[in-house]
Design a protein around this motif. Structure first.
Motif, PDB file in Angstrom:
ATOM      1  N   UNK A 131      34.209  36.051  37.901  1.00 26.90           N
ATOM      2  CA  UNK A 131      33.169  35.563  38.825  1.00 26.90           C
ATOM      3  C   UNK A 131      32.763  36.693  39.768  1.00 26.90           C
ATOM      4  N   UNK A 132      33.744  37.403  40.309  1.00 29.32           N
ATOM      5  CA  UNK A 132      33.447  38.515  41.215  1.00 29.32           C
ATOM      6  C   UNK A 132      32.653  39.612  40.510  1.00 29.32           C
ATOM      7  N   UNK A 133      33.007  39.910  39.274  1.00 32.60           N
ATOM      8  CA  UNK A 133      32.288  40.922  38.518  1.00 32.60           C
ATOM      9  C   UNK A 133      30.828  40.528  38.326  1.00 32.60           C
ATOM     10  N   UNK A 134      30.595  39.277  37.945  1.00 32.53           N
ATOM     11  CA  UNK A 134      29.217  38.807  37.753  1.00 32.53           C
ATOM     12  C   UNK A 134      28.446  38.831  39.067  1.00 32.53           C
ATOM     13  N   UNK A 147      31.353  50.741  43.324  1.00 36.19           N
ATOM     14  CA  UNK A 147      32.772  51.099  43.450  1.00 36.19           C
ATOM     15  C   UNK A 147      33.639  49.849  43.310  1.00 36.19           C
ATOM     16  N   UNK A 148      33.232  48.760  43.969  1.00 30.76           N
ATOM     17  CA  UNK A 148      33.990  47.506  43.864  1.00 30.76           C
ATOM     18  C   UNK A 148      33.996  47.003  42.419  1.00 30.76           C
ATOM     19  N   UNK A 152      37.225  46.263  40.120  1.00 34.40           N
ATOM     20  CA  UNK A 152      37.432  44.956  39.486  1.00 34.40           C
ATOM     21  C   UNK A 152      37.634  45.116  37.980  1.00 34.40           C
ATOM     22  N   UNK A 153      36.822  45.959  37.353  1.00 39.82           N
ATOM     23  CA  UNK A 153      36.984  46.193  35.916  1.00 39.82           C
ATOM     24  C   UNK A 153      38.371  46.775  35.642  1.00 39.82           C
ATOM     25  N   UNK A 154      38.791  47.746  36.462  1.00 40.71           N
ATOM     26  CA  UNK A 154      40.132  48.326  36.295  1.00 40.71           C
ATOM     27  C   UNK A 154      41.210  47.257  36.477  1.00 40.71           C
ATOM     28  N   UNK A 155      41.025  46.393  37.456  1.00 36.42           N
ATOM     29  CA  UNK A 155      42.005  45.323  37.687  1.00 36.42           C
ATOM     30  C   UNK A 155      42.043  44.357  36.516  1.00 36.42           C
TER      31      UNK A 155
END
Length: 123
Positions: free
Chosen positions: A70-73, A108-109, A113-116
């Motif tokens: 959800x955060x990524x989208x 950057x965020x 998030x992708x890395x996480x």
């Protein structure tokens, strides 16, 4: 999927379609598109206040919910808005630094998030 879930999702997709049509109406001439949609240009600052309150509310929800997909989208959409505005203002030789900074921080965020997501195996 239950009938209620199907109906709810159907209405959500209808809203997606309506939003897409609205975007298309405004794509080539935003001022004319807004007028065609019944918006009064002099009310735009007040309208934007409502948008910013909604953006804050959804941002709060997404952060609290803490689902990385959800955060990524959401951050992809927010980053697009910030960078779109920065490009718009830059082309007009107007100040764009705050929009650019917001866009860069969002990118950057998104990277974090992708890395996480990949580090915890949730994708």
């Amino acid at each position: 999927m239950s009938v209620l879930e199907f109906a709810a999702l159907g209405l959500v997709w209808f809203g997606v379609a309506v939003t897409g049509v609205i975007a298309c109406i405004c794509l080539y001439n935003p001022a004319a598109g807004l007028t065609k949609l019944g918006h009064e240009l002099e009310q735009l600052p007040t309208v934007m206040l409502g948008r910013y309150l909604a953006i804050f509310g959804f941002s709060f929800f997404a952060a609290y919910y803490a689902d990385f997909i959800v955060l990524l989208a959401w951050l992809t959409a927010a980053g697009f808005m910030a960078l779109f505005d920065a490009a718009l203002y830059a082309r007009q030789s107007k100040p764009y630094g705050t929009h650019l900074a917001a866009g860069v921080l969002t990118v950057i965020a998104i990277g974090l998030i992708v890395a996480a997501i990949f580090s915890n195996g949730s994708l």
